[in-house]
Design an enzyme around this catalytic site. Structure first.
Site, mmCIF file in Angstrom:
data_model
loop_
_atom_site.group_PDB
_atom_site.id
_atom_site.type_symbol
_atom_site.label_atom_id
_atom_site.label_comp_id
_atom_site.label_asym_id
_atom_site.label_seq_id
_atom_site.Cartn_x
_atom_site.Cartn_y
_atom_site.Cartn_z
ATOM 1 N N THR A 136 -4.090 5.259 3.302
ATOM 2 C CA THR A 136 -2.755 5.730 2.931
ATOM 3 C C THR A 136 -2.761 6.463 1.600
ATOM 4 O O THR A 136 -1.984 7.409 1.402
ATOM 5 C CB THR A 136 -1.775 4.541 2.872
ATOM 6 N N LYS B 39 0.821 -1.218 0.000
ATOM 7 C CA LYS B 39 0.000 0.000 0.000
ATOM 8 C C LYS B 39 0.849 1.259 0.000
ATOM 9 O O LYS B 39 0.436 2.298 -0.530
ATOM 10 C CB LYS B 39 -0.977 -0.009 1.176
#
Length: 334
Positions: free
Chosen positions: A248, A191
């Site tokens: 994120t 991620k």
């Protein structure tokens, strides 16, 4: 599980120590610099990493790892992924026998391609079942401000995961358990790279359709890598996969997204690093090791490769976008 040591007093380490203290645990936080430990213990502040956040009265800190580890039933490792091995090695002889070791780091080690739990087990010379990982939509600043969030604690020893779940649950922090350590760690590592791509796209002036496309296709390549390494596919639809990815990629609090935005605006890697006070986003380092891991297992990871080439080969970000759009057409699930 009452006595817990947290090694690393950065933003996430300090925040997780606060979570544990707010859950009623006896927590000692190790800080590399004595002045940071003194500020945490005596002023209940860590102004360098969490300005304006008041820390629990019960939280103590020290610059002596021996004092931090004395009697600990769990040891939380809150150091960057690429320095985890070097940091853990001198602590190995100090670790209490049988203590659960918990990794907060999200990355794949350069050179070895090992996940963080593998590094911990190898360096500490403990069974894999003694190592747990924490992953999820866990932006430190929001959690430190006691905004509600959920996370995943993964360990192949389910009872250890449950013990950590009970030790960290409080009024704003809700942990779930899993035994799929591989999936949790891959989701947490990948991620960061996808968030860099989203930041680059934002810097180039692209909007929400582009972001949603990158998040979705980034999740697809993460899941492909997970399948090749034996992860549970459902993990990537959960907190350690989609949840962490969305937080994120979307938040300006994300160092990876913000760093990527600077690259998209035309700054060099050195300029972006200088603008972030010398700090390099985790994904900048991990993109190479993740790409290597994918190549080793025959997994196609075009977004990861594009980010790697922008960061390390000087590829123009606009060229990266054109290359991703110009790839051979195929079915979505192929």
């Amino acid at each position: 599980m009452q006595r817990i040591a947290v090694l690393g007093a950065g933003s996430w380490g300090t925040t997780f120590a606060k979570v544990l203290a707010d859950a009623g645990r006896d927590v000692v936080l190790w800080a590399r610099r004595p002045e940071v430990a003194d500020e945490i213990t005596n002023q209940k502040l860590n102004t360098g990493y969490l300005p304006g956040i008041r820390l629990p009265e019960t939280l103590r800190a020290t610059a002596d790892p021996l004092l931090a580890l004395d009697g600990a039933e769990a040891v939380v490792l809150a150091v960057p992924s690429q320095t985890l091995r070097a940091n853990l090695a001198p602590w190995r002889e100090l670790l209490p026998a049988g203590a659960t070791l918990v990794s907060l780091a999200k990355g794949i080690e350069l050179g070895t391609g090992k996940r963080m739990s593998e590094v911990v087990a190898e360096v500490a010379q403990v069974p894999a079942a003694q190592v747990a990982v924490v992953s999820g939509p866990n932006l430190a600043r929001e959690i430190a401000a006691q905004q509600p969030t959920a996370t995943v604690i993964a360990c192949t020893d389910h009872e250890r995961a449950v013990a950590l779940q009970r030790a960290s649950a409080n009024g704003y922090f809700r942990p779930y358990t899993l035994t799929d350590v591989v999936g949790c760690e891959l989701g947490g590592a990948c991620k960061n790279v996808i968030a860099l791509a989203c930041g680059i796209a934002h810097g180039l002036g692209f909007g929400d359709n582009t972001m949603a496309s990158l998040i979705t296709r980034g999740l697809a390549e993460t899941a492909r890598l997970g399948a090749a390494l034996g992860a549970d596919p459902l993990t990537f639809a959960g907190l350690a996969g989609l949840g962490d990815l969305v937080a994120t990629c979307a938040s300006p609090l994300s160092r990876n997204r913000s760093f990527g935005e600077r690259l998209g605006l035309g700054e060099t890697l050195a300029q972006a690093q200088e603008a972030t006070h010398g700090q390099v986003a985790e994904g900048v380092k991990s993109c190479s090791s993740i790409q290597d891991l994918g190549a080793k297992h025959g997994v196609d990871m075009p977004i990861t490769d594009g980010v790697r080439r922008v960061c390390h080969d000087g590829l123009d970000p606009r060229r990266m976008a054109a290359e991703l759009l110009g790839r051979a057409q195929k079915a979505e699930r192929s």
